[in-house]
Design a protein around this motif. Structure first.
Motif, short mmCIF file in Angstrom:
data_model
loop_
_atom_site.label_atom_id
_atom_site.label_comp_id
_atom_site.label_asym_id
_atom_site.label_seq_id
_atom_site.Cartn_x
_atom_site.Cartn_y
_atom_site.Cartn_z
N ARG A 129 0.81 -1.22 0.00
CA ARG A 129 0.00 0.00 0.00
C ARG A 129 0.84 1.27 0.00
O ARG A 129 0.31 2.36 -0.08
N THR A 131 2.18 2.70 2.41
CA THR A 131 1.89 3.55 3.56
C THR A 131 2.45 2.87 4.79
O THR A 131 2.79 1.69 4.76
N TYR A 148 -8.14 -3.25 2.90
CA TYR A 148 -7.60 -2.29 1.94
C TYR A 148 -7.72 -2.86 0.54
O TYR A 148 -7.62 -4.07 0.35
N ASP A 333 -13.69 5.16 1.97
CA ASP A 333 -12.84 4.06 1.50
C ASP A 333 -11.62 3.95 2.40
O ASP A 333 -11.49 4.68 3.40
N ASP A 334 -10.68 3.05 2.05
CA ASP A 334 -9.55 2.79 2.95
C ASP A 334 -8.58 3.97 3.03
O ASP A 334 -7.71 3.99 3.90
N ASN A 335 -8.72 4.97 2.16
CA ASN A 335 -7.89 6.17 2.24
C ASN A 335 -8.61 7.33 2.93
O ASN A 335 -8.08 8.44 3.01
N GLY A 336 -9.82 7.07 3.43
CA GLY A 336 -10.57 8.10 4.14
C GLY A 336 -11.38 9.01 3.24
O GLY A 336 -11.91 10.03 3.70
N ASN A 337 -11.49 8.66 1.96
CA ASN A 337 -12.28 9.48 1.02
C ASN A 337 -13.75 9.07 1.03
O ASN A 337 -14.06 7.88 1.15
#
Length: 613
Positions: A129, A131, A148, A333-337
């Motif tokens: 990822r 990250t 994710y 989503d998994d990126n906070g969007n």
């Protein structure tokens, strides 16, 4: 037919028929199934040594005992069956794609990363990822399930893969098992320098039980002592044979730290999915899936990470997750969007639920809020009954008196609060498995997600409980209240520290065990009479050392003639001393005890507390 069964109580006798009952059923539920009077079943249970009321939830063992006595067989309906029957009553089918063959579309594979603690699972996801997950994990071990989605190119085609990151610590076995059950493919991470370890085998067994294909990632190939060939040989013993050895399991040598061969691993996952699985789902039906993890967020309320397995979940849908329900206010989503919808194999965080669901709970979208509420309430009632039955202590008439005597069975009461439902459940499970003997019992009075509140402190005050905060703190005035009332609140961020401390506390509640330790023996060579002190023994110390103010016993001709004596005085020549060592002579005064003779032996000892194993 009616026939006397136990103690002359008249009740129906079965012919071996099977009675289906749900977990936590009461005697009334049983009585309805066999057309009996609940009061007669209560009487039978009393004759069997069980004190149970007609409406009380009872354990599976109690139901089996009663049924056996009446010549019935009891089948306890599994939670999955209960749930299916509940949904059928609302005319809802769960777990199946609706529509025709042409409605199905290809969905991304859902992958679980498994393996032994510290073999690099989180670092692998980190590399995938790009990250940093590890930095936020206490103690370097993953303590939450995350999900994710990443994309990779295979044969010049973009392919999505959904990853479920299951915790690596052994206490999270239940969570890891859930991760395996909700997955299509398992990546088994094995360190090339360590080889197969106990949790490697445990993870492998979970994957096999879930009947999912396995891709092996041999990690840490860049460290000293790395031997990928050895890993392949070890896993052959467990039925995983590498393709290069003629088997059908793909092994990929990687270095998560250096980012080596990560693309090859993702390609292996996609190829395994294409070769072994038919991954299709209908995106046009109402969404169904599984809750991966959930927590209570101060600003947003209950937040649940869910994996959509079929259908499409949209903002505004009414959903029920375990015993929680609500209208989807927002999805991330998994990126906070923020996202408006999530199709099959997509993980999203959902906001808008009434309370925090459990990790592994099924979710489904329904047409009406009322239906969602009814399903959630019935699920909650069912779980409550099962919990009551589990908590019921079986007490026979013979040992009832012993149990009622406070103090004979000591109990450590706990209240567990955590930041996520899976963590709380794993911690509770681990603590309840602690075993330090029959004298001490451990009881979890309450568990929940979120900060430690004033009501938790109130409960702790009323029951002398210890409050455990796992990755959470006391909120608002709760901390001041705990300090004022003397309630013990313990905070932890790593699970095994909590387990170790509670185990130490449990051992501290045990009554101390003492053992006798011999200090020394003295042979009486002469008896001196003193008008002031009585008889004084002139002795030679044969072994060890004799100390003043220790316990002693008198042995004559090999037999103990006096117990619980005390070394009141000890002299060497004209001096008072505190001890006389082996080989030296001296005088011993045994206080008021004067029945001593030449050749008697004085054996001294002390009682020392024995450390608990």
């Amino acid at each position: 037919m009616q026939a006397p069964s136990v103690g002359g109580v008249m009740l129906p006798r079965g012919n071996g028929e099977t009675i289906r009952l749900s977990r936590g059923a009461s005697l009334t539920d049983f009585a309805e199934k066999i057309n009996a009077n609940p009061a007669s079943l209560v009487a039978v249970m009393m004759n069997l040594g069980e004190m149970v009321t007609a409406t009380q939830s009872v354990s599976d063992e109690t139901l089996q005992l009663l049924a056996g006595e009446m010549n019935y067989a009891v089948q306890i309906v599994s939670p999955e069956e209960e749930d299916r029957e509940l949904l059928e009553s609302f005319d809802i089918e769960f777990g199946e794609d609706e529509g025709d063959e042409e409605d199905l579309v290809v969905r991304p594979p859902v992958v679980t990363v498994m393996g032994h603690v510290d073999h690099g699972k989180t670092r692998l996801l980190d590399a995938i990822r790009k990250t940093n997950v590890i930095a936020g994990e206490a103690g370097g071990i993953t303590q939450h399930i995350g999900a994710y989605q990443v994309s990779t190119q295979v044969n010049d085609e973009d392919r999505a893969i959904t990853f479920i990151d299951t915790p690596g610590h052994e206490a999270f076995t239940a969570m890891r098992a859930r991760g395996a059950r909700s997955t299509d493919i398992a990546i088994l991470v094995v360190a090339a320098n360590d080889g197969v370890m106990p949790q490697t085998v445990e993870a492998l067994n979970h994957a096999k039980a879930a009947d999912v294909p396995i891709v092996v990632a041999v990690n840490k190939i860049d460290v000293e002592g790395a031997d990928p060939t050895k890993v392949r040989g070890q896993l052959t013993e467990y039925g995983l044979v590498a393709e290069e050895y003629g088997g059908d399991t793909m092994f990929v040598d990687i270095s998560a730290k250096q980012g080596l061969h990560i693309d090859s691993l993702l390609e292996a996952v996609v190829l395994t999915a294409d070769a072994s699985l038919d991954l299709r789902a209908n995106p046009h039906q109402d969404a169904q899936g599984i809750s991966i993890e959930s927590r209570l967020d101060r600003g947003r309320g209950a937040v649940a990470t869910v994996l959509v397995q079929r259908g499409t979940l949209r903002v505004g849908d009414t959903m029920v997750v375990g015993d929680a329900y609500g209208r989807v206010r927002a999805m991330l989503d998994d990126n906070g969007n923020n996202v408006a919808e999530a199709g099959p194999s997509t993980p999203v965080q959902v906001l808008g639920l009434t309370n925090v669901p459990g990790a592994g709970d099924n979710f489904l979208v329904v047409d009406e809020d009322r239906t969602a509420r009814q399903i959630a309430e019935k699920r909650a009632a069912r779980e409550r009954n099962a919990a009551f039955a589990k908590r019921t202590r079986r007490v026979s008439l013979e040992d009832l008196d012993k149990v009622l005597k406070a103090g004979e069975v000591q109990q450590l009461n706990l209240i567990i609060k955590g930041d996520a439902s899976g963590s709380v459940e794993a911690l509770e499970s681990s603590l309840l498995q602690l075993d330090v003997g029959e004298e001490v019992d451990i009881r979890v009075l309450h568990r929940g997600v979120g900060a430690v509140t004033e009501s938790d402190i109130d409960l702790a005050m009323g029951s002398d409980a210890i409050v455990i905060g796992f990755n959470v703190r006391a909120a608002g005035r709760a901390a001041q209240m705990a300090e004022r009332e003397g309630v013990d609140v313990r905070y932890y961020s790593v699970i095994y520290q909590a387990i170790e401390e509670i185990e130490a506390a449990l051992k501290g509640m045990l009554k101390p065990e003492y053992e006798e330790v011999e200090l020394g023996t003295a042979e009486i060579r002469e008896v001196f009479k003193s008008s002031k002190l009585g008889n004084i023994a002139g002795v030679l110390i044969r072994s060890g050392e004799v100390k003043r103010n220790t316990k002693a016993r008198l042995i004559r001709d090999g037999k103990v003639v006096a117990e619980n004596l005390n070394i009141e005085g000890l002299r060497r020549f004209k001096d008072d001393v505190t001890e006389i060592r082996e080989g030296f002579e001296g005088g011993i005064n045994l206080g008021n005890f004067n029945d001593i003779k030449i050749d008697d032996v004085i054996a001294t000892y002390e009682m020392r507390e024995k450390p608990r194993a």
